[in-house]
Design a protein around this motif. Structure first.
Motif, PDB file in Angstrom:
ATOM      1  N   ARG A 110       0.818  -1.221   0.000  1.00  0.00           N
ATOM      2  CA  ARG A 110       0.000   0.000   0.000  1.00  0.00           C
ATOM      3  C   ARG A 110       0.854   1.275   0.000  1.00  0.00           C
ATOM      4  O   ARG A 110       0.618   2.167  -0.811  1.00  0.00           O
ATOM      5  CB  ARG A 110      -0.961  -0.027   1.176  1.00  0.00           C
ATOM      6  CG  ARG A 110      -1.946   1.097   1.114  1.00  0.00           C
ATOM      7  CD  ARG A 110      -3.039   0.919   2.110  1.00  0.00           C
ATOM      8  NE  ARG A 110      -3.951   2.050   2.036  1.00  0.00           N
ATOM      9  CZ  ARG A 110      -5.081   2.097   2.645  1.00  0.00           C
ATOM     10  NH1 ARG A 110      -5.479   1.086   3.381  1.00  0.00           N
ATOM     11  NH2 ARG A 110      -5.852   3.155   2.534  1.00  0.00           N
ATOM     12  N   PRO A 111       1.844   1.411   0.881  1.00  0.00           N
ATOM     13  CA  PRO A 111       2.695   2.615   0.793  1.00  0.00           C
ATOM     14  C   PRO A 111       3.496   2.678  -0.507  1.00  0.00           C
ATOM     15  O   PRO A 111       3.704   3.756  -1.053  1.00  0.00           O
ATOM     16  CB  PRO A 111       3.634   2.493   1.992  1.00  0.00           C
ATOM     17  CG  PRO A 111       2.989   1.528   2.903  1.00  0.00           C
ATOM     18  CD  PRO A 111       2.164   0.621   2.069  1.00  0.00           C
ATOM     19  N   LEU A 112       3.925   1.523  -1.007  1.00  0.00           N
ATOM     20  CA  LEU A 112       4.663   1.493  -2.268  1.00  0.00           C
ATOM     21  C   LEU A 112       3.795   1.984  -3.415  1.00  0.00           C
ATOM     22  O   LEU A 112       4.239   2.762  -4.259  1.00  0.00           O
ATOM     23  CB  LEU A 112       5.166   0.075  -2.546  1.00  0.00           C
ATOM     24  CG  LEU A 112       5.971  -0.105  -3.817  1.00  0.00           C
ATOM     25  CD1 LEU A 112       7.256   0.693  -3.738  1.00  0.00           C
ATOM     26  CD2 LEU A 112       6.262  -1.570  -4.039  1.00  0.00           C
ATOM     27  N   ARG A 113       2.543   1.559  -3.456  1.00  0.00           N
ATOM     28  CA  ARG A 113       1.610   2.017  -4.488  1.00  0.00           C
ATOM     29  C   ARG A 113       1.420   3.520  -4.395  1.00  0.00           C
ATOM     30  O   ARG A 113       1.390   4.220  -5.409  1.00  0.00           O
ATOM     31  CB  ARG A 113       0.267   1.309  -4.342  1.00  0.00           C
ATOM     32  CG  ARG A 113      -0.742   1.742  -5.379  1.00  0.00           C
ATOM     33  CD  ARG A 113      -2.084   1.028  -5.170  1.00  0.00           C
ATOM     34  NE  ARG A 113      -3.035   1.430  -6.170  1.00  0.00           N
ATOM     35  CZ  ARG A 113      -3.870   2.457  -6.042  1.00  0.00           C
ATOM     36  NH1 ARG A 113      -3.873   3.172  -4.936  1.00  0.00           N
ATOM     37  NH2 ARG A 113      -4.712   2.761  -7.008  1.00  0.00           N
ATOM     38  N   GLY A 114       1.309   4.045  -3.196  1.00  0.00           N
ATOM     39  CA  GLY A 114       1.162   5.482  -3.014  1.00  0.00           C
ATOM     40  C   GLY A 114       2.345   6.261  -3.555  1.00  0.00           C
ATOM     41  O   GLY A 114       2.179   7.301  -4.210  1.00  0.00           O
ATOM     42  N   GLN A 115       3.541   5.759  -3.314  1.00  0.00           N
ATOM     43  CA  GLN A 115       4.737   6.433  -3.818  1.00  0.00           C
ATOM     44  C   GLN A 115       4.805   6.390  -5.339  1.00  0.00           C
ATOM     45  O   GLN A 115       5.218   7.356  -5.980  1.00  0.00           O
ATOM     46  CB  GLN A 115       6.001   5.807  -3.215  1.00  0.00           C
ATOM     47  CG  GLN A 115       6.210   6.162  -1.776  1.00  0.00           C
ATOM     48  CD  GLN A 115       6.381   7.647  -1.579  1.00  0.00           C
ATOM     49  OE1 GLN A 115       7.120   8.303  -2.307  1.00  0.00           O
ATOM     50  NE2 GLN A 115       5.686   8.190  -0.603  1.00  0.00           N
ATOM     51  N   VAL A 116       4.428   5.267  -5.925  1.00  0.00           N
ATOM     52  CA  VAL A 116       4.432   5.153  -7.392  1.00  0.00           C
ATOM     53  C   VAL A 116       3.410   6.111  -7.994  1.00  0.00           C
ATOM     54  O   VAL A 116       3.668   6.744  -9.020  1.00  0.00           O
ATOM     55  CB  VAL A 116       4.181   3.699  -7.838  1.00  0.00           C
ATOM     56  CG1 VAL A 116       3.934   3.625  -9.325  1.00  0.00           C
ATOM     57  CG2 VAL A 116       5.373   2.838  -7.461  1.00  0.00           C
ATOM     58  N   LEU A 117       2.238   6.249  -7.356  1.00  0.00           N
ATOM     59  CA  LEU A 117       1.239   7.189  -7.865  1.00  0.00           C
ATOM     60  C   LEU A 117       1.740   8.625  -7.797  1.00  0.00           C
ATOM     61  O   LEU A 117       1.447   9.437  -8.671  1.00  0.00           O
ATOM     62  CB  LEU A 117      -0.068   7.039  -7.090  1.00  0.00           C
ATOM     63  CG  LEU A 117      -0.835   5.745  -7.336  1.00  0.00           C
ATOM     64  CD1 LEU A 117      -2.062   5.684  -6.430  1.00  0.00           C
ATOM     65  CD2 LEU A 117      -1.235   5.610  -8.788  1.00  0.00           C
ATOM     66  N   VAL A 118       2.511   8.960  -6.763  1.00  0.00           N
ATOM     67  CA  VAL A 118       3.094  10.299  -6.655  1.00  0.00           C
ATOM     68  C   VAL A 118       4.157  10.497  -7.734  1.00  0.00           C
ATOM     69  O   VAL A 118       4.181  11.529  -8.415  1.00  0.00           O
ATOM     70  CB  VAL A 118       3.690  10.530  -5.246  1.00  0.00           C
ATOM     71  CG1 VAL A 118       4.549  11.777  -5.208  1.00  0.00           C
ATOM     72  CG2 VAL A 118       2.588  10.611  -4.218  1.00  0.00           C
ATOM     73  N   LEU A 119       5.024   9.514  -7.903  1.00  0.00           N
ATOM     74  CA  LEU A 119       6.088   9.632  -8.905  1.00  0.00           C
ATOM     75  C   LEU A 119       5.543   9.688 -10.321  1.00  0.00           C
ATOM     76  O   LEU A 119       6.155  10.299 -11.200  1.00  0.00           O
ATOM     77  CB  LEU A 119       7.068   8.463  -8.779  1.00  0.00           C
ATOM     78  CG  LEU A 119       8.026   8.525  -7.605  1.00  0.00           C
ATOM     79  CD1 LEU A 119       8.836   7.239  -7.514  1.00  0.00           C
ATOM     80  CD2 LEU A 119       8.950   9.716  -7.733  1.00  0.00           C
ATOM     81  N   ARG A 120       4.398   9.073 -10.553  1.00  0.00           N
ATOM     82  CA  ARG A 120       3.810   9.046 -11.892  1.00  0.00           C
ATOM     83  C   ARG A 120       3.462  10.448 -12.383  1.00  0.00           C
ATOM     84  O   ARG A 120       3.441  10.698 -13.584  1.00  0.00           O
ATOM     85  CB  ARG A 120       2.567   8.166 -11.863  1.00  0.00           C
ATOM     86  CG  ARG A 120       1.994   7.882 -13.206  1.00  0.00           C
ATOM     87  CD  ARG A 120       0.935   6.840 -13.125  1.00  0.00           C
ATOM     88  NE  ARG A 120      -0.258   7.383 -12.477  1.00  0.00           N
ATOM     89  CZ  ARG A 120      -1.401   6.743 -12.376  1.00  0.00           C
ATOM     90  NH1 ARG A 120      -1.507   5.515 -12.834  1.00  0.00           N
ATOM     91  NH2 ARG A 120      -2.434   7.299 -11.798  1.00  0.00           N
ATOM     92  N   GLN A 121       3.245  11.374 -11.473  1.00  0.00           N
ATOM     93  CA  GLN A 121       2.883  12.743 -11.834  1.00  0.00           C
ATOM     94  C   GLN A 121       4.089  13.672 -11.974  1.00  0.00           C
ATOM     95  O   GLN A 121       3.922  14.843 -12.293  1.00  0.00           O
ATOM     96  CB  GLN A 121       1.926  13.313 -10.776  1.00  0.00           C
ATOM     97  CG  GLN A 121       0.674  12.501 -10.582  1.00  0.00           C
ATOM     98  CD  GLN A 121      -0.145  12.366 -11.847  1.00  0.00           C
ATOM     99  OE1 GLN A 121      -0.266  13.305 -12.620  1.00  0.00           O
ATOM    100  NE2 GLN A 121      -0.695  11.186 -12.070  1.00  0.00           N
ATOM    101  N   GLN A 122       5.281  13.152 -11.748  1.00  0.00           N
ATOM    102  CA  GLN A 122       6.478  13.991 -11.801  1.00  0.00           C
ATOM    103  C   GLN A 122       6.847  14.342 -13.249  1.00  0.00           C
ATOM    104  O   GLN A 122       6.579  13.580 -14.173  1.00  0.00           O
ATOM    105  CB  GLN A 122       7.649  13.276 -11.134  1.00  0.00           C
ATOM    106  CG  GLN A 122       7.451  13.034  -9.655  1.00  0.00           C
ATOM    107  CD  GLN A 122       7.343  14.315  -8.874  1.00  0.00           C
ATOM    108  OE1 GLN A 122       8.054  15.280  -9.120  1.00  0.00           O
ATOM    109  NE2 GLN A 122       6.417  14.346  -7.924  1.00  0.00           N
ATOM    110  N   PRO A 123       7.504  15.483 -13.448  1.00  0.00           N
ATOM    111  CA  PRO A 123       7.861  15.915 -14.806  1.00  0.00           C
ATOM    112  C   PRO A 123       8.793  14.952 -15.552  1.00  0.00           C
ATOM    113  O   PRO A 123       8.680  14.798 -16.765  1.00  0.00           O
ATOM    114  CB  PRO A 123       8.554  17.258 -14.582  1.00  0.00           C
ATOM    115  CG  PRO A 123       8.103  17.730 -13.247  1.00  0.00           C
ATOM    116  CD  PRO A 123       7.802  16.505 -12.452  1.00  0.00           C
TER     117      PRO A 123
END
Length: 91
Positions: A52-65
């Protein structure tokens, strides 16, 4: 459902059940008292606490430039994941 049980209690419960009777899951058979029982229990109990925390981090990174730039450069989703998010250079 796994989140509703304390990890230690669930681990003891699964260990006891699998240690006494073993398990047959499709083509895989876990013998009673095997070392695989411990590995299976740890995997089942702790995967949600990691995933669950790993998925959250990937979702945040997915929006990075840098991810958007890689996608604009023609990289596929798998290649972006391997090269940009995981930091490997094999893709």
């Amino acid at each position: 459902m796994i989140w509703s049980f304390p990890a230690l209690l669930l681990g003891v419960l699964l260990s006891t059940v699998l240690a006494l009777s073993g398990a047959q899951i499709g083509p895989f058979k876990i013998e009673a008292g095997a070392m695989v029982v411990l590995i299976t229990v740890i995997g089942i109990v702790y995967v949600p606490y990691i995933a669950r925390p790993l998925r959250g981090q990937v979702l945040v990174l997915r929006q990075q430039p840098f991810v958007e730039a890689a996608r604009a450069g023609g990289m596929t989703a798998v290649r972006v994941m391997l090269s940009e998010l995981l930091g490997t250079s094999s893709a």
